[in-house]
Write a protein that holds these residues in place. Structure first.
Motif, PDB file in Angstrom:
ATOM      1  N   MET A 113       2.350  12.632   6.502  1.00  0.00           N
ATOM      2  CA  MET A 113       2.236  12.826   7.911  1.00  0.00           C
ATOM      3  C   MET A 113       1.216  11.767   8.504  1.00  0.00           C
ATOM      4  O   MET A 113       1.499  10.817   9.290  1.00  0.00           O
ATOM      5  N   LYS A 114       0.236  11.364   7.718  1.00  0.00           N
ATOM      6  CA  LYS A 114      -0.551  10.181   8.033  1.00  0.00           C
ATOM      7  C   LYS A 114       0.189   9.176   7.954  1.00  0.00           C
ATOM      8  O   LYS A 114      -0.030   7.895   8.556  1.00  0.00           O
ATOM      9  N   GLY A 115       0.958   8.671   6.787  1.00  0.00           N
ATOM     10  CA  GLY A 115       1.903   7.524   6.767  1.00  0.00           C
ATOM     11  C   GLY A 115       2.604   7.516   8.011  1.00  0.00           C
ATOM     12  O   GLY A 115       3.117   6.353   8.495  1.00  0.00           O
ATOM     13  N   ILE A 120       4.034   4.622  12.987  1.00  0.00           N
ATOM     14  CA  ILE A 120       4.535   4.737  14.308  1.00  0.00           C
ATOM     15  C   ILE A 120       3.731   3.790  15.088  1.00  0.00           C
ATOM     16  O   ILE A 120       4.249   2.956  15.933  1.00  0.00           O
ATOM     17  N   GLU A 121       2.348   3.771  14.871  1.00  0.00           N
ATOM     18  CA  GLU A 121       1.537   2.828  15.475  1.00  0.00           C
ATOM     19  C   GLU A 121       1.766   1.365  15.108  1.00  0.00           C
ATOM     20  O   GLU A 121       1.741   0.481  16.161  1.00  0.00           O
ATOM     21  N   ALA A 122       2.266   1.080  13.974  1.00  0.00           N
ATOM     22  CA  ALA A 122       2.649  -0.197  13.365  1.00  0.00           C
ATOM     23  C   ALA A 122       3.855  -0.868  14.021  1.00  0.00           C
ATOM     24  O   ALA A 122       3.849  -1.918  14.172  1.00  0.00           O
ATOM     25  N   ASP A 174      12.589   5.742  21.744  1.00  0.00           N
ATOM     26  CA  ASP A 174      13.028   4.457  22.847  1.00  0.00           C
ATOM     27  C   ASP A 174      11.910   3.370  22.546  1.00  0.00           C
ATOM     28  O   ASP A 174      12.275   2.225  23.270  1.00  0.00           O
ATOM     29  N   LEU A 175      11.002   3.672  21.899  1.00  0.00           N
ATOM     30  CA  LEU A 175      10.315   2.498  21.419  1.00  0.00           C
ATOM     31  C   LEU A 175      10.773   1.661  20.054  1.00  0.00           C
ATOM     32  O   LEU A 175       9.835   0.746  19.560  1.00  0.00           O
ATOM     33  N   GLY A 176      11.895   2.030  19.731  1.00  0.00           N
ATOM     34  CA  GLY A 176      12.528   1.384  18.551  1.00  0.00           C
ATOM     35  C   GLY A 176      12.232   1.984  17.213  1.00  0.00           C
ATOM     36  O   GLY A 176      12.520   1.096  16.401  1.00  0.00           O
ATOM     37  N   ILE A 177      12.037   2.934  17.359  1.00  0.00           N
ATOM     38  CA  ILE A 177      11.660   3.658  15.968  1.00  0.00           C
ATOM     39  C   ILE A 177      12.608   4.957  15.735  1.00  0.00           C
ATOM     40  O   ILE A 177      12.967   5.877  16.489  1.00  0.00           O
ATOM     41  N   ARG A 178      13.282   4.841  14.487  1.00  0.00           N
ATOM     42  CA  ARG A 178      14.020   6.089  14.031  1.00  0.00           C
ATOM     43  C   ARG A 178      13.571   6.444  12.837  1.00  0.00           C
ATOM     44  O   ARG A 178      12.792   5.974  12.092  1.00  0.00           O
TER      45      ARG A 178
END
Ligand SMILES: NC(=O)c1ccc[n+]([C@@H]2O[C@H](COP(=O)([O-])OP(=O)(O)OC[C@H]3O[C@@H](n4cnc5c(N)ncnc54)[C@H](O)[C@@H]3O)[C@@H](O)[C@H]2O)c1
Length: 260
Positions: A113-115, A120-122, A174-178
């Motif tokens: 979860m932390k990873g 996501i932030e990165a 929508d911020l580009g992460i799958r």
């Protein structure tokens, strides 16, 4: 997904599946893969072997215990500073230990979860990231109860629910992460060697179950991994891999939020 120029982190990559995933990323041209693991000697050997085959410095080892939040935070800072924005995060580190179940949950679930939070932030495009893909490694024990590993099952069911919930978050997608999740059945690595590597309940029956279900080859699981990375539409996909049926992909049916 074109991999040339991409930066990846694979946790638990000193050996086993994580090592195989790392090799696939290097073969496909990833610029940099960070091997993050608690096993220092094995991790350094893996990186040095890959350096000889795929070019020096394309894989780096970072000692990281995923159950230690500070280790994970330091890992992300180091990767960003050295290589720039992260493109691929593989939360793979895991153990099977029904006796020390609390530690197992810390690694298999809380570490993952932390990873994911850090990835996501990165990656998010609104704060300087490039977008990317997060592949979380659960297990067939994240989809089906297994009598010899109830606590392992709990941790892996958690991984499936956690990953699919992120996949359902339109704001983040929508911020580009799958987000995709892997659910392999027994696979030929250390974790299924009962004893110090793997502590299951009723080991005699566990061994019978492995004989009955069959054992995946590492190559088959890493084929499924690469397909998840490559497919731009893999958001919300569960990959199941079994010795009998091979690789199957199931796309999660999302809630129709426009109905709310
Ligand atoms: N092999 C299987 O049968 C199987 C089946 C389904 C899912 N999985 C999952 O696949 C993942 C990889 O396992 P594997 O089969 O390659 O087993 P493995 O034991 O060969 O590899 C696990 C790796 O994780 C590392 N690790 C353990 N604790 C860690 C920690 N706290 N921080 C960082 N690294 C840590 C280990 O050092 C090792 O390199 C695990 O999440 C496992 O639960 C494995």
């Amino acid at each position: 997904m074109a991999l040339s120029g991409k930066v990846a982190i694979v946790t638990g990559a000193a050996q086993g599946l994580g090592k195989a995933f790392t090799e696939r990323l290097l073969q496909r041209g990833a610029r940099q893969v960070c091997v993050a693991d608690v096993k220092v000697e094995d991790g350094q050997r893996t990186v040095s072997d890959f350096g000889q085959t795929y070019g020096k410095d394309r894989a780096t080892f970072v000692k990281c215990d995923v159950s230690n939040e500070k280790d994970l935070e330091d890992l992300f800072v180091a990767v960003k500073r050295r290589y720039g924005p992260l493109d691929i995060m593989v939360n793979n580190a895991g153990i099977a230990n029904e006796t020390n179940w609390s530690k197992m949950v810390d690694i298999n679930m809380k570490g993952l979860m932390k990873g994911t939070f850090l990835a996501i932030e990165a990656m998010r495009k609104d704060t300087g990231g490039h977008g990317g893909v997060i592949v979380n490694v659960a297990s067939s024990a994240g989809l089906t109860p297994v009598f010899c590993t109830p606590s392992y099952c709990a941790s892996k069911y958690g991984v499936v629910g956690f990953t699919l919930s992120w996949a359902e978050s339109r704001t983040i997608v929508d911020l580009g992460i799958r987000f995709a999740v892997m659910c392999p059945a027994f696979t030929d690595t250390e974790i299924i060697k009962l004893g110090t590597n793997s502590i299951m309940l009723q080991p005699e029956l566990a061994t019978k179950m492995m004989d009955f279900v069959g054992i995946n080859k590492v190559e088959t699981v890493s084929d499924a991994f690469m397909q998840l990375v490559d497919d731009p539409e893999s958001n919300g996909t569960i990959a199941t891999i079994t010795a009998n049926h091979g690789i199957r992909f199931k796309r999660h049916k999302f809630t129709n939020l426009s109905m709310l």
